[in-house]
Design an enzyme around this catalytic site. Structure first.
Site, short mmCIF file in Angstrom:
data_model
loop_
_atom_site.label_atom_id
_atom_site.label_comp_id
_atom_site.label_asym_id
_atom_site.label_seq_id
_atom_site.Cartn_x
_atom_site.Cartn_y
_atom_site.Cartn_z
N CYS A 134 0.74 -1.09 0.17
CA CYS A 134 -0.02 0.17 0.03
C CYS A 134 0.80 1.12 -0.13
CB CYS A 134 -0.82 0.09 1.24
SG CYS A 134 -1.95 1.54 1.45
N CYS A 137 -0.54 4.00 2.15
CA CYS A 137 -0.48 3.84 3.55
C CYS A 137 1.04 4.20 3.97
CB CYS A 137 -0.71 2.50 4.12
SG CYS A 137 -2.17 1.90 3.52
N ASP A 138 2.08 3.73 3.37
CA ASP A 138 3.63 3.74 3.64
C ASP A 138 4.25 4.53 2.87
OD1 ASP A 138 2.65 1.90 5.44
OD2 ASP A 138 3.11 0.15 4.38
#
Length: 318
Positions: A134, A137-138
């Site tokens: 992701c 997300c990261d």
């Protein structure tokens, strides 16, 4: 007492929430069950550019709008991991979660799909420590650094473009000599000076130290060359798998785990429907999940009407 609903929806992604809107608007009692936050993979999507009505919308924002719509007619939402779906003698179904048990006249399976893993050494070891599925997300953890993307489909190319806005360099490794992504996504990525494509090359191992990822070992499947590449992060997009384990024993999936339905979203079992990414179909998009859900919601209403009439008839004859 076990709570009963006209329909229970397994999953609260875009398909599940749309089905809840249609079913509850038809005055059915509806429960959505999900093991995580509503919205599914939309919560991991930076921008959605192909959903009608929006030139561009953040995935989490679209998820929130859908949730508000899905609950406005009384549909309920519950956290829980579904463990079993069991047939009842009267033709209804029992849904057992790790939190509670429910009964329902109909079940809509909208559990979606999950990311496929590379299954190479280091992948599990460094998951969350440089290995990610992701970018939204990261990605921010890798500002100004070199990251690697593995894959050649829509997700891989979209996320490589997103990461290029954060990282110093993005290298995309693809095992074939051309991408499978949509043409418009390819054009954007090829025009981005921060993105490099390496063809016919597969990641064989993810390397790291005691704390985090330090690079990858790759193999060129044409020249047979093996070499290492330094990188701070590895983002993997090599396909998806159906999240259908909970209904695997019902005999409604194919040999790969995708659920088989007809055009009415009916499975081979009366009262069990499926929609969205968990279905056996060609295209898996937010719009296709929503379309499936509208059909499922309408047909669930019709099934419930007939089911209740049959139950009343049995009581009258008893």
């Amino acid at each position: 007492m076990t709570q009963h609903y006209d329909t229970i929806i397994l999953g609260a992604g875009p398909g599940g929430m749309t089905a809840a809107t249609y079913a509850s608007r038809a005055n059915l009692s509806v429960l959505m069950i999900d093991r995580g936050i509503y919205g599914g993979q939309m919560n991991n999507t930076a921008e959605v550019e192909n959903y009608p009505g929006f030139s561009s919308v953040l995935g989490p924002d679209l998820a929130e709008k859908m949730y508000q719509s899905s609950t406005q007619f009384g549909a309920e939402y519950a956290f829980g991991t579904v463990l079993h779906v069991q047939a009842q003698e009267d033709g209804s179904w029992r849904v057992v979660t790790d939190m509670d048990e429910y009964t329902t006249n109909t079940v809509i399976v909208a559990t979606g799909s999950d990311y496929k893993k590379l299954a190479v050494p280091g992948e599990d070891q460094y998951s969350g420590r440089g290995v990610s599925y992701c970018a939204v997300c990261d990605g921010a953890f890798f500002r100004g650094q070199h990251v690697i993307v593995v894959g050649g489909g829509d997700s891989a190319v979209e996320e490589a473009t997103y990461l290029a806005g954060l990282a110093d360099k993005v290298t995309v490794f693809h095992r074939r000599d051309k991408l499978r992504a949509q043409q418009i996504l390819q054009e954007r990525a090829f025009a981005n000076e921060k993105i490099e494509f390496v063809w016919n090359t597969e990641v064989e191992e993810i390397l790291g130290d005691d704390k985090k990822v330090t690079g990858v070992r790759v193999h060129n499947n044409v020249t047979d060359e093996v070499y290492t590449v330094d990188a701070a992060g590895v983002f993997i997009y090599v396909g998806v798998l159906p999240v259908s384990d909970v209904v695997a024993d019902l005999g409604i999936t194919n040999d790969q785990g995708w659920i088989k339905t007809n055009e009415r979203m009916e499975t081979s079992l009366p009262g069990i429907y499926a929609l969205g990414d968990v279905r056996e179909k060609e295209l898996r998009q937010i719009t296709t999940a929503v379309g499936d859900a509208a059909i499922a919601g309408q047909n669930v209403f019709s099934y419930n009407e007939n089911f209740k009439l049959q139950q009343q008839k049995k009581i009258a004859e008893a």
